[in-house]
Design a protein around this motif. Structure first.
Motif, PDB file in Angstrom:
ATOM      1  N   GLY A  52       0.827  -1.254   0.089  1.00 15.41           N
ATOM      2  CA  GLY A  52      -0.049   0.065   0.051  1.00 15.41           C
ATOM      3  C   GLY A  52       0.747   1.317   0.095  1.00 15.41           C
ATOM      4  N   ARG A  53       2.067   1.190   0.719  1.00 20.84           N
ATOM      5  CA  ARG A  53       2.722   2.413   0.709  1.00 20.84           C
ATOM      6  C   ARG A  53       3.980   2.653  -0.332  1.00 20.84           C
ATOM      7  N   ILE A  80      -4.350  12.929   2.558  1.00 22.73           N
ATOM      8  CA  ILE A  80      -5.839  12.585   2.122  1.00 22.73           C
ATOM      9  C   ILE A  80      -5.697  11.052   1.491  1.00 22.73           C
ATOM     10  N   ALA A  81      -4.638  10.691   1.061  1.00 26.29           N
ATOM     11  CA  ALA A  81      -4.424   9.018   0.548  1.00 26.29           C
ATOM     12  C   ALA A  81      -4.632   8.262   1.623  1.00 26.29           C
ATOM     13  N   GLU A  82      -4.301   8.586   2.924  1.00 28.02           N
ATOM     14  CA  GLU A  82      -4.431   7.543   4.067  1.00 28.02           C
ATOM     15  C   GLU A  82      -5.810   7.617   4.267  1.00 28.02           C
ATOM     16  N   THR A  83      -6.687   8.596   4.253  1.00 24.58           N
ATOM     17  CA  THR A  83      -8.198   8.810   4.792  1.00 24.58           C
ATOM     18  C   THR A  83      -8.683   7.789   3.588  1.00 24.58           C
ATOM     19  N   LEU A  84      -8.409   8.097   2.313  1.00 22.39           N
ATOM     20  CA  LEU A  84      -9.256   7.436   1.401  1.00 22.39           C
ATOM     21  C   LEU A  84      -8.709   5.738   1.477  1.00 22.39           C
ATOM     22  N   HIS A  85      -7.656   5.522   1.604  1.00 21.17           N
ATOM     23  CA  HIS A  85      -7.203   3.942   1.728  1.00 21.17           C
ATOM     24  C   HIS A  85      -7.941   3.551   3.079  1.00 21.17           C
ATOM     25  N   GLY A  86      -7.976   4.206   4.098  1.00 23.66           N
ATOM     26  CA  GLY A  86      -8.592   3.895   5.185  1.00 23.66           C
ATOM     27  C   GLY A  86     -10.246   3.458   4.881  1.00 23.66           C
ATOM     28  N   VAL A  90      -9.325   3.816  -2.069  1.00 22.21           N
ATOM     29  CA  VAL A  90      -8.217   3.543  -2.836  1.00 22.21           C
ATOM     30  C   VAL A  90      -7.257   2.168  -2.495  1.00 22.21           C
ATOM     31  N   LYS A  91      -6.688   1.624  -3.245  1.00 24.01           N
ATOM     32  CA  LYS A  91      -5.980   0.180  -2.796  1.00 24.01           C
ATOM     33  C   LYS A  91      -4.678   0.487  -2.200  1.00 24.01           C
ATOM     34  N   ARG A 117     -16.688   6.287  -4.158  1.00 27.74           N
ATOM     35  CA  ARG A 117     -17.225   5.116  -4.112  1.00 27.74           C
ATOM     36  C   ARG A 117     -16.155   4.122  -3.392  1.00 27.74           C
ATOM     37  N   LYS A 118     -16.267   3.072  -3.127  1.00 33.63           N
ATOM     38  CA  LYS A 118     -15.068   1.900  -2.708  1.00 33.63           C
ATOM     39  C   LYS A 118     -14.449   1.412  -3.806  1.00 33.63           C
ATOM     40  N   GLU A 119     -13.290   1.298  -3.793  1.00 31.83           N
ATOM     41  CA  GLU A 119     -12.289   0.568  -4.901  1.00 31.83           C
ATOM     42  C   GLU A 119     -12.197   1.217  -6.093  1.00 31.83           C
ATOM     43  N   MET A 120     -12.016   2.402  -6.002  1.00 30.47           N
ATOM     44  CA  MET A 120     -11.998   3.451  -7.171  1.00 30.47           C
ATOM     45  C   MET A 120     -10.379   3.298  -7.605  1.00 30.47           C
ATOM     46  N   LYS A 121     -10.264   3.579  -8.968  1.00 29.01           N
ATOM     47  CA  LYS A 121      -8.806   3.614  -9.412  1.00 29.01           C
ATOM     48  C   LYS A 121      -8.254   5.054  -8.907  1.00 29.01           C
ATOM     49  N   ALA A 122      -7.356   5.094  -8.489  1.00 36.67           N
ATOM     50  CA  ALA A 122      -6.579   6.268  -7.803  1.00 36.67           C
ATOM     51  C   ALA A 122      -6.999   7.573  -8.885  1.00 36.67           C
ATOM     52  N   SER A 123      -6.598   7.452  -9.802  1.00 40.91           N
ATOM     53  CA  SER A 123      -6.734   8.814 -10.699  1.00 40.91           C
ATOM     54  C   SER A 123      -8.121   9.111 -11.025  1.00 40.91           C
ATOM     55  N   GLU A 124      -9.220   8.232 -10.905  1.00 41.87           N
ATOM     56  CA  GLU A 124     -10.610   8.547 -10.723  1.00 41.87           C
ATOM     57  C   GLU A 124     -10.916   9.181  -9.467  1.00 41.87           C
TER      58      GLU A 124
END
Length: 389
Positions: A52-53, A80-86, A90-91, A117-124
């Motif tokens: 993940g990191r 923000i990435a940590e928030t989304l991953h949690g 994002v994967k 949405r859950k499990e989104m492509k990061a760029s989206e």
């Protein structure tokens, strides 16, 4: 807000540092072996955190479901990435940081809560955070493009607890709600129904004031409609370029919104409507559209029907002012069009097309000059499984 994006701003500058890159690869490989081989079952958890990191694991698709995430003041891209991953959006955190670094607009992400949405492509996910339509606001109410006023009133009633009848009553005088007098004139001699609010409820997300009345809510929406029309320069453009009234163009936009399945077809479909209604080259100078007939069915409390199920008596019903045989542009809008449809009706590409039909499940529209062209296009649609035959 200022976002601080972490990570290498210029990946290319590491390409010539082969020894260092190779060393890092070896270290990473050893760490993976330790995680997988030396830690047993717990190694998978460690590997997941490692991937993940550092390995930028990413989802492939647009995701599904819905989750609310919050961007706070001072959040960096990695925060923000940590928030989304949690939240399961994002994967990996690295995938989001990389996507943010690659998108020059990402510094414009604003503070607030967002529906993702859950499990989104990061760029989206980056694009979704930049789209203010995804911003979550308590008491927010969204009008989708193409909804009728009946759908809007039903949804508003469920959202606010105000009976539909109160919205109907408030809409009896749309000019009193703020619709300017210029919208009640046509160039074709037809009268405009001043009690018809259809077309003036601009599709957008509104923050509904607590304890607001039906009249106050509708005034707010029409105020937004007026502002959007000014922003588009809709009135002046239509009058100078098309030589028709703004109301007639609004009617065309409302029909294109319903008939065209893809944004790219809003303008071309509007041009077909103008060609049929105004050129004098279409035999009946009428629209002959199932969508207008279905709108009437909804108005009188019936369900809309698929094209192949509409009866001839319904298509040509003399009591229906939206029927197949009415000459010229329809008497009023049949939906509330959004920005793309309005722009299409303002600036439709020139053509001599008089026919259009959807020919596949992707929404592709085919156009024709003659009825023979139209019949050929319909055969293509039928072969593609579109139920119009």
């Amino acid at each position: 807000m200022e976002l601080r994006f972490e990570g290498n701003p210029d990946p290319g500058r590491w390409r010539h540092r082969r020894k260092e890159g190779k060393g890092r690869s070896v270290v990473a490989f050893v760490i993976v072996l330790l995680l997988l081989g030396g830690l047993g079952a717990g190694g998978w958890y460690g590997y997941d955190r490692f991937a993940g990191r550092f390995l930028a694991a990413d989802y492939d698709g647009p995701g599904s479901g819905e989750v609310i995430v919050e961007v706070k003041k001072g959040d960096s891209a990695s925060t923000i990435a940590e928030t989304l991953h949690g939240a399961g959006v994002v994967k990996s955190t690295r995938a989001f940081v990389n996507a943010a670094n690659e998108n020059p607009k990402s510094t414009g992400i604003q503070v607030g809560q967002y529906k993702l949405r859950k499990e989104m492509k990061a760029s989206e996910a980056v694009v979704a955070l930049l789209d203010l339509k995804n911003k979550h606001v308590e008491g927010a109410f969204t009008i989708p493009e193409g909804w009728t006023h009946m759908q809007v009133f039903d949804a508003l009633s469920k959202e606010t607890g105000i009976p539909v009848a109160e919205f109907d009553k408030a809409a009896e005088n749309v000019q009193a709600l703020g619709v300017p007098a210029l919208w009640f004139k046509r160039t074709d001699g037809k009268k405009v129904n001043k009690k018809d609010i259809e077309g003036f409820l601009y599709p957008a997300t509104y923050e509904l004031p607590k304890d607001a009345t039906a009249e106050q809510i509708l005034k707010m929406m029409i105020k937004n409609f007026n502002a959007e029309m000014d922003k588009l320069d809709f009135v002046e453009t239509v009058q100078s370029e098309l030589n028709i009234s703004p109301y007639e163009a609004l009617v065309a936009a409302s029909i294109a919104q319903v008939e065209a399945r893809l944004d790219v077809d809003m303008g071309p479909v509007a041009r077909v409507l103008y060609n049929r209604a105004y050129t004098g080259n279409f035999p009946c100078t009428c629209l002959q559209l199932d969508s207008t007939v279905n709108y009437w069915l909804r108005l009188i409390g019936k369900d809309a029907k698929a094209s192949e199920k509409l009866l001839a008596s319904e298509l040509h019903d003399p009591k229906n002012p939206y029927n197949y045989d009415v000459k010229g542009m329809a008497i009023g809008p049949i939906s509330n069009p959004g920005e793309v449809a309005l722009k299409g009706a303002m600036n439709p590409p020139k053509s001599n097309y008089y026919f259009f039909v959807t020919i596949d499940d992707k929404g592709t529209t085919a156009y024709g000059v003659t009825n023979d062209d139209h019949e050929k296009n319909k055969l293509i649609a039928c072969k593609n499984g579109i139920p119009i035959c």
